[in-house]
Scaffold this motif. Sequence first.
Motif, PDB file in Angstrom:
ATOM      1  N   GLN A 114      -9.830   4.516   4.648  1.00 45.36           N
ATOM      2  CA  GLN A 114      -9.627   5.435   3.529  1.00 45.36           C
ATOM      3  C   GLN A 114      -9.688   6.881   4.023  1.00 45.36           C
ATOM      4  OE1 GLN A 114      -8.937   4.001   0.630  1.00 45.36           O
ATOM      5  NE2 GLN A 114      -8.532   5.942  -0.423  1.00 45.36           N
ATOM      6  N   THR A 144      -3.384  -0.320   5.752  1.00 44.73           N
ATOM      7  CA  THR A 144      -2.923   0.606   4.706  1.00 44.73           C
ATOM      8  C   THR A 144      -1.415   0.815   4.802  1.00 44.73           C
ATOM      9  OG1 THR A 144      -3.345   2.521   6.146  1.00 44.73           O
ATOM     10  CG2 THR A 144      -5.128   1.835   4.674  1.00 44.73           C
ATOM     11  N   PRO A 147       0.835  -1.211   0.000  1.00 44.83           N
ATOM     12  CA  PRO A 147       0.000   0.000   0.000  1.00 44.83           C
ATOM     13  C   PRO A 147       0.867   1.256   0.000  1.00 44.83           C
ATOM     14  CG  PRO A 147      -0.764  -1.564   1.646  1.00 44.83           C
ATOM     15  CD  PRO A 147       0.551  -2.064   1.159  1.00 44.83           C
ATOM     16  N   SER A 161      -5.204   1.126  -2.480  1.00 49.12           N
ATOM     17  CA  SER A 161      -4.667   1.853  -1.325  1.00 49.12           C
ATOM     18  C   SER A 161      -4.734   1.047  -0.034  1.00 49.12           C
ATOM     19  CB  SER A 161      -5.422   3.171  -1.131  1.00 49.12           C
ATOM     20  OG  SER A 161      -6.814   2.923  -0.940  1.00 49.12           O
ATOM     21  N   GLN A 162      -5.573  -0.001  -0.006  1.00 49.64           N
ATOM     22  CA  GLN A 162      -5.701  -0.829   1.185  1.00 49.64           C
ATOM     23  C   GLN A 162      -5.459  -2.294   0.847  1.00 49.64           C
ATOM     24  OE1 GLN A 162      -9.220   0.011   3.665  1.00 49.64           O
ATOM     25  NE2 GLN A 162      -9.732   1.680   2.258  1.00 49.64           N
TER      26      GLN A 162
END
Length: 537
Positions: free
Chosen positions: A340, A396, A86, A379-380
Amino acid sequence: MASCSGKSRKLTNIDIHELFFNSDEEDEYITDQSSSDESDEGLPPNLEALGNPEAEGPSSDGDMEMGDGVEEVNSTSWWAASDFTPPGPRVVFDETLSGVQTPPEDPTEAQCFKLFLTEELVEEIVEETNRYASVQQEMMPSGVKGKMAKWVRTTVNEMYSFLVAVLLMGIVRKSSLRDYWSTDPILLTRFFATLFSQDRFLLLLRCLHFVDSASANVNDPLHKIRNVFSALTTSFRRVFVPHRDLCVDESLMKWKGRLAFRQYIPSKRHRFGVKFFVLCDVLTGYVQDMIIYTGSSTDITHFPGLGISGSVVMTLLAPHLRKGHILYMDNWYSSPTLFQHLLYRGTGACGTVRANRKGMPAFTPKMKKGEVEFQQNGSQLAVKWHDKRDVHMLTTVHSSTMSATVRIDHATGERKLKPACVLDYNKKMGAVDKADMVNSFVECARKTTKWYKKVFFHLVDTAVLNGHIVHRQQSGRVITYQEYRLNLMRQLLEALSLGGPSNYYTRKQDQEAVQGVHVYLASEKGEESDQVYVCGM
């Protein structure tokens, strides 16, 4: 018997055993069954929100909008990840800013403690205690004699002596308060009588008060303890800037009396009590901030789309966003949307997660022991790993790699492997539980008929714990927590024997108390004394 509809089912013997005897350890072994959202049917109103952490809190003008380009994560936006790292928070954490921000000139045990429980705060407690005692005296029918009729105004130094006695009771355990003044040779502990007579101590405990009831906001569930709670949590945040890794978890202060926001958590040791949301520094164990759960009036800023649990996290983290911190949390808080949201604000996150959380990807239903599945959305990283049970993780800040543990697989002779995020989570998630454990051995909180006094003693224990951490950071001395508490009590008493900062000698009762302290200090230094003075009313 009529059959139950919906999700209702008859509990098996195993279910009943787990309900009553399951420990409160929250490690990586989170089953899908335990992670599922249970029905809130039959729960009292103050528990319904906690039963569903994704539920939205009451709307208000102070609510924050999601905005800032952050949208809810969709469960269909994930795909398989074989070699994924990530991007993590874009802010690089500056370690040089961490640590004690307002160190005392002389980092003694007492001075480190007074960074939190300041003399100004003690003066306020003394003022409110005297005010409350005066009101109680005025309410007494004329001609009626009782303990309150003997009340004389307390002082700052006497209040410090009272705190010393309460702290010492956490180390010298007895079944009841009166046993500390027992003359039975088996139970005799002379030192308590050198500080107070039994009647004076019990009278101070009875009149201990923290707010002017005539002007308090009765709509605030915490109005009885609000001033002290706000002052102490503010000092926690002011004195220390945390290191990179933080963790958030729940803490339960035992309370079985009647209270509107009392919680029942079967997985906790005490099960019944006042629930705290606590933010801790992972490296030192310092308690950075806390929130008391009071139901719909809990002091949190509601973030639409994040639910109750996400709003708790965002409220606690508000001063630490956009600084590159990494937050560790359990499955009550974790969700793809929250992670997020944090990532967009320069904060990484890692934690166990419920498989049925909104936005989570679909994993392979059945897996064999040791199998792992990674999925990512850019992103994760979401992980499902089967060890003894299914473990779901969300991160993350970790890559899709397996790391060797210290344990050996006896079948192959090789070291066992776990996902890197699981190893890191197990190492860094226990700061809140450790703080509870350390205080449990010497906690000064005692049985009392008033919940806000129990909360006050719990806050004093937390201030002592933070003082121990600050003392270790500033002095470089590594002493045990119990040694720190004993040294703290000695130094507070020595300050009283030298006169202290206020007019301690203005009353005969104070002079008698100081004489008792002198006897104690003389015995500590090995000096002979031909008498042991016991102060009276």
